[in-house]
Design an enzyme around this catalytic site. Structure first.
Site, mmCIF file in Angstrom:
data_model
loop_
_atom_site.group_PDB
_atom_site.id
_atom_site.type_symbol
_atom_site.label_atom_id
_atom_site.label_comp_id
_atom_site.label_asym_id
_atom_site.label_seq_id
_atom_site.Cartn_x
_atom_site.Cartn_y
_atom_site.Cartn_z
ATOM 1 N N LYS A 70 28.796 7.456 25.839
ATOM 2 C CA LYS A 70 27.926 7.816 24.719
ATOM 3 C C LYS A 70 26.486 7.304 24.862
ATOM 4 O O LYS A 70 25.569 7.875 24.291
ATOM 5 C CB LYS A 70 28.514 7.308 23.398
ATOM 6 C CG LYS A 70 29.741 8.083 22.949
ATOM 7 C CD LYS A 70 30.200 7.634 21.568
ATOM 8 C CE LYS A 70 31.459 8.359 21.156
ATOM 9 N NZ LYS A 70 31.853 8.075 19.769
ATOM 10 N N ALA B 128 28.374 -4.409 13.472
ATOM 11 C CA ALA B 128 26.988 -3.914 13.495
ATOM 12 C C ALA B 128 26.684 -3.223 14.822
ATOM 13 O O ALA B 128 25.556 -3.260 15.311
ATOM 14 C CB ALA B 128 26.016 -5.068 13.240
ATOM 15 N N TYR C 21 42.047 5.988 13.852
ATOM 16 C CA TYR C 21 43.190 6.709 13.274
ATOM 17 C C TYR C 21 44.413 6.639 14.178
ATOM 18 O O TYR C 21 45.485 7.131 13.844
ATOM 19 C CB TYR C 21 42.828 8.177 12.995
ATOM 20 C CG TYR C 21 42.515 8.972 14.243
ATOM 21 C CD1 TYR C 21 41.232 8.970 14.768
ATOM 22 C CD2 TYR C 21 43.504 9.688 14.900
ATOM 23 C CE1 TYR C 21 40.938 9.661 15.927
ATOM 24 C CE2 TYR C 21 43.219 10.388 16.056
ATOM 25 C CZ TYR C 21 41.934 10.373 16.559
ATOM 26 O OH TYR C 21 41.649 11.054 17.713
HETATM 27 P P1 ATR Z 1 30.945 0.650 18.497
HETATM 28 O O1 ATR Z 1 30.053 1.589 19.244
HETATM 29 O O2 ATR Z 1 32.368 1.136 18.383
HETATM 30 O O3 ATR Z 1 30.388 0.247 17.185
HETATM 31 P P2 ATR Z 1 30.033 -1.769 19.725
HETATM 32 O O4 ATR Z 1 28.653 -1.231 19.656
HETATM 33 O O5 ATR Z 1 30.491 -2.424 20.967
HETATM 34 O O6 ATR Z 1 31.098 -0.633 19.419
HETATM 35 O O7 ATR Z 1 30.215 -2.774 18.485
HETATM 36 C C1 ATR Z 1 31.397 -3.485 18.275
HETATM 37 C C2 ATR Z 1 31.274 -4.287 16.982
HETATM 38 O O8 ATR Z 1 32.531 -4.939 16.753
HETATM 39 C C3 ATR Z 1 30.213 -5.365 17.007
HETATM 40 O O9 ATR Z 1 29.682 -5.503 15.724
HETATM 41 C C4 ATR Z 1 31.034 -6.603 17.398
HETATM 42 O O10 ATR Z 1 30.501 -7.841 16.942
HETATM 43 P P3 ATR Z 1 29.422 -8.666 17.822
HETATM 44 O O11 ATR Z 1 28.094 -7.994 17.608
HETATM 45 O O12 ATR Z 1 29.478 -10.033 17.253
HETATM 46 O O13 ATR Z 1 29.902 -8.591 19.243
HETATM 47 C C5 ATR Z 1 32.307 -6.333 16.641
HETATM 48 N N1 ATR Z 1 33.453 -7.065 17.200
HETATM 49 C C6 ATR Z 1 34.102 -6.804 18.349
HETATM 50 N N2 ATR Z 1 35.145 -7.640 18.513
HETATM 51 C C7 ATR Z 1 35.152 -8.468 17.430
HETATM 52 C C8 ATR Z 1 35.986 -9.549 17.005
HETATM 53 N N3 ATR Z 1 37.033 -9.957 17.728
HETATM 54 N N4 ATR Z 1 35.692 -10.150 15.821
HETATM 55 C C9 ATR Z 1 34.641 -9.741 15.076
HETATM 56 N N5 ATR Z 1 33.816 -8.718 15.420
HETATM 57 C C10 ATR Z 1 34.072 -8.084 16.572
#
Ligand code: ATR
Length: 269
Positions: free
Chosen positions: A64, A125, A211
């Site tokens: 993406k 975020a 989902y």
């Molecule tokens: P997407 O495109 O699906 O949103 P991403 O851009 O990689 O994926 O974002 C993943 C989000 O999940 C981020 O907000 C991440 O938090 P961080 O910015 O602190 O990394 C959050 N995230 C992933 N694993 C997590 C966990 N175990 N606990 C809390 N937040 C998590």
């Protein structure tokens, strides 16, 4: 017309099935195929799409963001999110869009009455969160709240929202009408749930953008507490519907799209 989805892995994608159900319902002789594009072959993406004379395609994990340098133009939402899930091929030019956020919000609007006055908390975020926040921002009056583990993630957010950390979210949970989890926390055997739901108010709708599984750990916990829950199935269906509109300017049969995905998920196909 010819359409496709590119990703890696892609064989389990439900997009071809979903789009074909729509084409069939509208009596269109369009095609929609899944194309597996490994990361190390991505530099050939122009050739791959051109050879198949494709008019538009979806982009899924892990491409993406990778697709962006190949575009001739990108719409505002996709640019703000920093990710593209839909490409329109028009007069040989590639235009990138992101329909994930509008897809989620279109679904939510249909099942939640009075969304314009709801106090909403988004967990995470990343790209998915930002896409949803951008769309909710247009229709919801109370200031949106977004909670994240890492506060520096908000550095490139220009939206006027409340930015909080996860422990703040936990202790103020009962102030929200809708909570939307966009993080993968608690999935894939990882038992750490993103936040504790101890302070959840009984009326709050708890939602996840996933989902499959149909009920993620946070949805299961919310349901056990007696709360209403809402998964990411409508988001998937509506993002596909919005892609179809971009490609064809036609109204999709969203019901047909959703029905076939539900049948498939129930193992009935
Ligand atoms: P997407 O495109 O699906 O949103 P991403 O851009 O990689 O994926 O974002 C993943 C989000 O999940 C981020 O907000 C991440 O938090 P961080 O910015 O602190 O990394 C959050 N995230 C992933 N694993 C997590 C966990 N175990 N606990 C809390 N937040 C998590």
């Amino acid at each position: 017309m010819k359409f496709a989805v590119i990703g890696n892995p892609i064989s389990h994608s439900l997009s071809p099935l979903m789009h074909h159900a729509n084409f069939q319902s509208l009596n269109l002789e369009n095609t929609y195929e899944a194309i597996n594009v490994p990361v190390n072959q991505f530099q050939d993406i122009k050739k791959i799409i051109l050879e198949k004379s494709i008019d538009g395609f979806n982009v899924t994990i892990p491409h993406k963001e990778r697709i962006i340098p190949y575009l001739d133009d990108i719409n505002e939402q996709a640019k703000s999110v920093g990710a593209v899930n839909t490409v329109l091929v028009k007069d040989g030019k590639w235009i990138g869009y992101n329909t994930d956020g509008i897809g989620y919000v279109n679904g939510l609007k249909q099942i939640y009455e009075g969304i314009e006055d709801a106090y909403i908390l988004i967990l995470g975020a990343g790209g998915a969160s930002k896409g949803i926040a951008n769309e909710l921002y247009k229709i919801v009056r109370p200031t949106l709240t977004v909670a994240n583990r890492t506060m520096s993630r908000f550095n490139n957010w220009s939206l006027n929202i409340n930015k909080i950390n996860l422990s703040h979210a936990e202790s103020h949970l009962d102030e929200f009408d809708i909570i939307i989890n966009t993080t993968p926390a608690g999935m894939n055997g990882n038992t750490d749930s993103v936040i504790s739901l101890n302070r959840l108010a009984s009326h709050t709708l708890v939602s996840d953008i996933v989902y499959n599984p149909y009920k993620t750990p946070i949805l299961k916990e919310a349901e056990q507490r007696g709360n209403p829950i809402y998964n990411g199935l409508d988001m998937f269906v509506h993002q596909g519907a919005e892609s179809f509109k971009i490609w064809t300017n036609l109204e999709p049969d969203i019901k047909a799209m959703k029905n076939i995905v539900i049948h498939k998920l129930k193992g009935e196909l």
